[in-house]
Write a protein that holds these residues in place. Sequence first.
Motif: not given
Length: 240
Positions: A1-21
């Motif tokens: 995956m090159a920089a400059g937009g060659a490919g889209k990234v989906s970040v999966l971010l599981p949370t539980y009680n992460e209000r501060e973070n």
Amino acid sequence: MAAGGAGKVSVLLPTYNERENLPLVVWLLVRTFRESGNNFEIIIIDDGSPDGTQEIAEQLEKIYGSDKIVMREIMSLLFSSGTAYIHGMKHATGNFIVIMDADLSHHVSIYFIKQKEGNFDIVSGTRYKGNGGVYGWDLKRKLISRGANFITQVLLRPGASDLTGSFRLYRKEVLQKLMEKCVSKGYVFQMEMIVRARQLGYTIGEVPITFVDRVYGESKLGGNEIVSFLKGLLTLFATT
């Protein structure tokens, strides 16, 4: 995956009680993606947090836009790393998936360069190779993590140095295939993903990371998770 937009990234971010973070980790992610020029989305998968995490996520969606921040809730009874990722993938539109924790223990440099260099199917952060390391853990936690990785190396020969970390980048189609094969939940899930990847012949690149213990909140790792890990390890040893 090159920089400059060659490919889209989906970040999966599981949370539980992460209000501060959550506001800080999202801000760091957004800054990293914008500086690298990669298209991205952050999918927050919340486990019914009673501390107001969902309200924070909704505010972040308004700030950054619903095309960048996607908020989804999953029933607590069904929540685990595996079910969170399955749920998140249903909404992911990127061709690369990053899985990570929301507790600020993971740095948000996503290692695009490493993936590009080796054209890897998976890039995994490792605390046990090169200049990787752990800070903020007590001796007991270090022994548990080191011991789990050592036993796994001896029994399964997985071809990777850090089996229990949860900071990885996957090709989306690779993650989907691995999720179909994996049966574990909880602490052992990350280990099985790497073992199954090796079985299926996927390529794995590793990047040393400095793991810093969470700033706010408490870890969910307990005695039940350790027992589950040992059971899962023996199951994999007997079936792979």
